[in-house]
Design a protein around this motif. Structure first.
Motif, PDB file in Angstrom:
ATOM      1  N   ASN A 187       0.823  -1.168   0.017  1.00  0.00           N
ATOM      2  CA  ASN A 187      -0.013   0.086   0.090  1.00  0.00           C
ATOM      3  C   ASN A 187       1.039   1.301   0.003  1.00  0.00           C
ATOM      4  O   ASN A 187       2.076   1.208   0.239  1.00  0.00           O
ATOM      5  CB  ASN A 187      -0.799   0.052   1.369  1.00  0.00           C
ATOM      6  N   ASN A 243       2.438   4.481   1.448  1.00  0.00           N
ATOM      7  CA  ASN A 243       2.991   4.667   2.724  1.00  0.00           C
ATOM      8  C   ASN A 243       3.184   3.497   3.740  1.00  0.00           C
ATOM      9  O   ASN A 243       3.510   3.748   4.983  1.00  0.00           O
ATOM     10  CB  ASN A 243       1.858   5.522   3.741  1.00  0.00           C
ATOM     11  N   GLY A 300       6.086   1.998   3.655  1.00  0.00           N
ATOM     12  CA  GLY A 300       7.549   2.167   3.892  1.00  0.00           C
ATOM     13  C   GLY A 300       8.361   1.298   2.487  1.00  0.00           C
ATOM     14  O   GLY A 300       9.660   1.254   2.692  1.00  0.00           O
ATOM     15  N   LYS A 301       7.663   1.323   1.472  1.00  0.00           N
ATOM     16  CA  LYS A 301       8.286   0.573   0.316  1.00  0.00           C
ATOM     17  C   LYS A 301       9.648   1.485  -0.141  1.00  0.00           C
ATOM     18  O   LYS A 301      10.686   0.865  -0.449  1.00  0.00           O
ATOM     19  CB  LYS A 301       7.266   0.610  -0.968  1.00  0.00           C
ATOM     20  N   ASN A 329       6.149  -4.621   8.231  1.00  0.00           N
ATOM     21  CA  ASN A 329       7.233  -3.565   8.423  1.00  0.00           C
ATOM     22  C   ASN A 329       6.318  -2.689   9.411  1.00  0.00           C
ATOM     23  O   ASN A 329       5.394  -2.809   9.667  1.00  0.00           O
ATOM     24  CB  ASN A 329       7.238  -2.739   6.910  1.00  0.00           C
ATOM     25  N   MET A 330       7.174  -1.384   9.823  1.00  0.00           N
ATOM     26  CA  MET A 330       6.793  -0.825  10.928  1.00  0.00           C
ATOM     27  C   MET A 330       6.615  -1.414  12.376  1.00  0.00           C
ATOM     28  O   MET A 330       6.041  -1.009  13.225  1.00  0.00           O
ATOM     29  CB  MET A 330       5.410   0.077  10.517  1.00  0.00           C
ATOM     30  N   ASP A 383       8.707  -1.598  14.629  1.00  0.00           N
ATOM     31  CA  ASP A 383       9.056  -0.757  15.672  1.00  0.00           C
ATOM     32  C   ASP A 383       8.128   0.016  16.314  1.00  0.00           C
ATOM     33  O   ASP A 383       7.787  -0.018  17.391  1.00  0.00           O
ATOM     34  CB  ASP A 383      10.383  -0.100  15.274  1.00  0.00           C
ATOM     35  N   THR A 409       9.777  -6.651   9.979  1.00  0.00           N
ATOM     36  CA  THR A 409      10.980  -5.579   9.584  1.00  0.00           C
ATOM     37  C   THR A 409      10.503  -4.198   9.896  1.00  0.00           C
ATOM     38  O   THR A 409       9.551  -3.780  10.587  1.00  0.00           O
ATOM     39  CB  THR A 409      10.839  -5.664   7.985  1.00  0.00           C
ATOM     40  N   SER A 410      11.882  -3.291  10.005  1.00  0.00           N
ATOM     41  CA  SER A 410      11.508  -1.938  10.374  1.00  0.00           C
ATOM     42  C   SER A 410      12.708  -1.511   9.145  1.00  0.00           C
ATOM     43  O   SER A 410      13.848  -1.604   9.315  1.00  0.00           O
ATOM     44  CB  SER A 410      11.856  -1.347  11.677  1.00  0.00           C
ATOM     45  N   LEU A 429      12.842   1.593   8.559  1.00  0.00           N
ATOM     46  CA  LEU A 429      13.603   2.918   9.221  1.00  0.00           C
ATOM     47  C   LEU A 429      14.896   2.408   9.628  1.00  0.00           C
ATOM     48  O   LEU A 429      15.781   2.962   9.760  1.00  0.00           O
ATOM     49  CB  LEU A 429      12.508   3.399   9.861  1.00  0.00           C
TER      50      LEU A 429
HETATM   51  C1  BGO Z   1       8.389   9.935   6.630  1.00  0.00           C
HETATM   52  N1  BGO Z   1       9.311   2.110  10.901  1.00  0.00           N
HETATM   53  C2  BGO Z   1       8.967   3.413  11.112  1.00  0.00           C
HETATM   54  N2  BGO Z   1       8.891   3.895  12.189  1.00  0.00           N
HETATM   55  N3  BGO Z   1       8.766   4.381  10.350  1.00  0.00           N
HETATM   56  C3  BGO Z   1       9.024   3.804   8.811  1.00  0.00           C
HETATM   57  C4  BGO Z   1       9.105   2.484   8.548  1.00  0.00           C
HETATM   58  C5  BGO Z   1       9.490   1.685   9.662  1.00  0.00           C
HETATM   59  O1  BGO Z   1       9.586   0.277   9.549  1.00  0.00           O
HETATM   60  N4  BGO Z   1       9.430   2.241   7.161  1.00  0.00           N
HETATM   61  C6  BGO Z   1       8.940   3.713   6.611  1.00  0.00           C
HETATM   62  N5  BGO Z   1       8.846   4.410   7.521  1.00  0.00           N
HETATM   63  P1  BGO Z   1       7.941   5.518   2.404  1.00  0.00           P
HETATM   64  P2  BGO Z   1       6.048   4.225   0.483  1.00  0.00           P
HETATM   65  C7  BGO Z   1       8.102  10.877   7.889  1.00  0.00           C
HETATM   66  O2  BGO Z   1       8.591  10.355   5.675  1.00  0.00           O
HETATM   67  O3  BGO Z   1       9.221   4.728   2.436  1.00  0.00           O
HETATM   68  C8  BGO Z   1       8.608   5.720   7.433  1.00  0.00           C
HETATM   69  O4  BGO Z   1       4.902   5.138   0.527  1.00  0.00           O
HETATM   70  C9  BGO Z   1       8.348  12.309   7.516  1.00  0.00           C
HETATM   71  N6  BGO Z   1       8.888  12.550   6.397  1.00  0.00           N
HETATM   72  O5  BGO Z   1      10.333   7.087   7.110  1.00  0.00           O
HETATM   73  O6  BGO Z   1       7.953   6.717   1.870  1.00  0.00           O
HETATM   74  C10 BGO Z   1       9.186   6.635   6.312  1.00  0.00           C
HETATM   75  O7  BGO Z   1       6.987   4.468  -0.385  1.00  0.00           O
HETATM   76  C11 BGO Z   1       8.080  12.911   8.837  1.00  0.00           C
HETATM   77  O8  BGO Z   1       8.151   8.571   6.928  1.00  0.00           O
HETATM   78  O9  BGO Z   1       6.419   4.705   2.086  1.00  0.00           O
HETATM   79  C12 BGO Z   1       8.342   7.822   6.184  1.00  0.00           C
HETATM   80  O10 BGO Z   1       5.704   2.969   0.852  1.00  0.00           O
HETATM   81  C13 BGO Z   1       7.790  12.624   9.937  1.00  0.00           C
HETATM   82  O11 BGO Z   1       7.089   5.765   6.900  1.00  0.00           O
HETATM   83  C14 BGO Z   1       6.977   6.814   5.994  1.00  0.00           C
HETATM   84  C15 BGO Z   1       7.558  11.203   9.943  1.00  0.00           C
HETATM   85  O12 BGO Z   1       7.582   5.503   4.071  1.00  0.00           O
HETATM   86  C16 BGO Z   1       6.458   6.331   4.800  1.00  0.00           C
HETATM   87  C17 BGO Z   1       7.432  10.228   8.937  1.00  0.00           C
HETATM   88  C18 BGO Z   1       9.367  13.921   6.264  1.00  0.00           C
END
Ligand code: BGO
Length: 274
Positions: A10, A12, A14-15, A117-118, A120, A145-146, A148
Motif C-alpha cells: 500500500n 506509505n 515504507g516501500k 513493516n513498521m 518498531d 521488519t523495520s 527505517l
Molecule cells: C516519513 N518504521 C517506522 N517507524 N517508520 C517507517 C518504517 C518503519 O519500519 N518504514 C518507513 N517508515 P515510505 P512508501 C516521515 O517520511 O518509504 C516511514 O509510500 C516524515 N517525512 O520514514 O515513503 C518513512 O514508499 C516526517 O516517513 O513509504 C516515511 O511505501 C515525519 O514511513 C513513512 C514522520 O515511508 C513512509 C515520517 C518528512
C-alpha cells in the motif's frame, strides 16, 4: 543468473525506505512503458558474484483492481513479467487494510514473502503479531521488519531469494463463504485450460467481477463468457448485493479471521480519571 523480486504494498507502508535500504546507490529510475508512472529498479546490495538479484519497486496500491494507472502497472507486471518472488510490505500498524492487497497477491501463483513493516511502531504500541501463526495461515513466510531502523531486511531478502529459487507456491484455500466459492469454482471450470492452474482462481474472481481489462485480455469464447455472467448474476441475486461488495466482504471476512488468530492487541489503558 538473475532473480527478479518485486516489492509490493500500500502507499506509505515504507516501500521507498526499504527499496533504498536494499539497493543503496545501485538503482535506476525510469517510467513504466507507455505511462508516466515512475519505475524504480535496483540491484540488491548484498548480491554476490554472478548472481544478480534485481528489486523492482512497484507503485503503492490498495488492490489489484483496474481502476488506477498504478494498479494496472502493478498487476500487468506481476501477471505478464512473472517476477520470481514478491516481497509484500504490510504496515503492521494498519494490518487489516494492508492484508486486503496480500489476499490478492497470494492468488497470483508467485511465491510471496510478507514483510511486516513498521514493527518498531507496533512494539511501541504494545500490540503483538504471531508471525508463525500468520505464516501458517497464509502459507508463506512472514518476517517482521523495520525499513527505517534496518531490522529484518537480511532475513526478508534471504527468504525471498529462497522462495524465488524454490518456486514453491501454496494455492489459497477455499476461504470465502460457500456460496461465493461455488461461483468461483464454476467460473474456474468455464475458464478451463485458457489460463494455467496457478492463475485460475485469480482470473475466475476477476471475471466474476466483470473486470473489463481481464475480459479483453482473455478473449474467452462466447459460451464461456455467458456461463460466467450467468453465474455472477445468480450470485448477486442470492446474496442480494453487487459483485464488488460480495468479493470485498468475502476478503475482509477472511482477513478478519486471520487477524483474530494472529494479532494480540495491547490491553486498553485505563483512564486515570476513573
Ligand atoms: C516519513 N518504521 C517506522 N517507524 N517508520 C517507517 C518504517 C518503519 O519500519 N518504514 C518507513 N517508515 P515510505 P512508501 C516521515 O517520511 O518509504 C516511514 O509510500 C516524515 N517525512 O520514514 O515513503 C518513512 O514508499 C516526517 O516517513 O513509504 C516515511 O511505501 C515525519 O514511513 C513513512 C514522520 O515511508 C513512509 C515520517 C518528512
Amino acid at each position: 543468473m538473475s532473480i527478479r523480486i518485486a516489492l509490493a504494498g500500500n502507499p506509505n507502508c515504507g516501500k521507498t525506505t526499504m527499496f533504498n535500504a536494499l539497493t543503496g546507490a545501485n538503482q535506476y529510475v525510469g517510467n513504466w512503458p507507455g505511462v508516466t508512472v515512475e519505475k524504480k529498479e535496483g540491484r540488491l546490495r548484498t548480491s554476490k558474484g554472478d548472481e544478480e538479484i534485481i528489486i523492482t519497486d512497484l507503485p503503492g496500491i490498495y488492490s489489484l483492481s483496474p481502476y488506477t494507472l498504478e494498479e494496472v502497472v502493478s498487476r500487468d507486471y506481476l501477471l505478464k513479467e512473472r517476477p520470481e518472488a514478491v516481497i509484500n510490505l504490510v504496515d503492521a500498524t494498519n494490518i487489516e487494510r494492508n492484508l486486503y492487497l496480500t489476499s490478492q497477491l497470494l492468488e497470483l501463483g508467485i511465491p510471496v514473502v510478507i514483510a511486516l513493516n513498521m514493527s518498531d511502531l507496533l512494539a511501541k504500541k504494545g500490540d503483538r503479531i504471531d508471525t508463525e501463526r500468520l505464516s501458517a495461515l497464509f502459507g508463506c513466510q512472514v518476517v517482521e521488519t523495520s525499513a527505517l531502523k534496518g531490522t529484518g531486511l537480511k532475513e526478508v531478502t534471504d527468504q525471498a531469494v529462497a522462495a524465488a529459487r524454490e518456486q514453491k507456491w501454496k494455492a489459497p484455500g477455499r476461504v470465502f463463504p460457500a456460496r461465493v466459492e461455488s461461483a468461483i469454482l464454476k467460473a474456474e471450470e468455464a475458464l478451463g485450460d485458457r489460463v494455467e492452474p496457478s492463475l485460475r482462481r485469480w482470473y475466475a474472481i476477476k471475471l466474476l467481477e466483470r473486470d473489463p481489462k481481464v475480459e479483453a485480455d482473455l478473449k474467452l469464447s462466447a459460451s464461456a463468457m455467458a456461463s460466467i455472467r450467468t453465474e455472477a448474476e445468480s450470485l448477486e441475486r442470492d446474496m442480494d448485493d453487487d459483485m464488488e461488495s460480495i468479493i470485498t466482504d468475502a476478503r475482509y471476512g477472511y482477513i478478519g479471521e486471520m487477524i483474530g488468530e494472529a494479532v494480540k492487541k495491547a490491553p486498553a489503558k485505563l483512564s486515570t480519571s476513573d
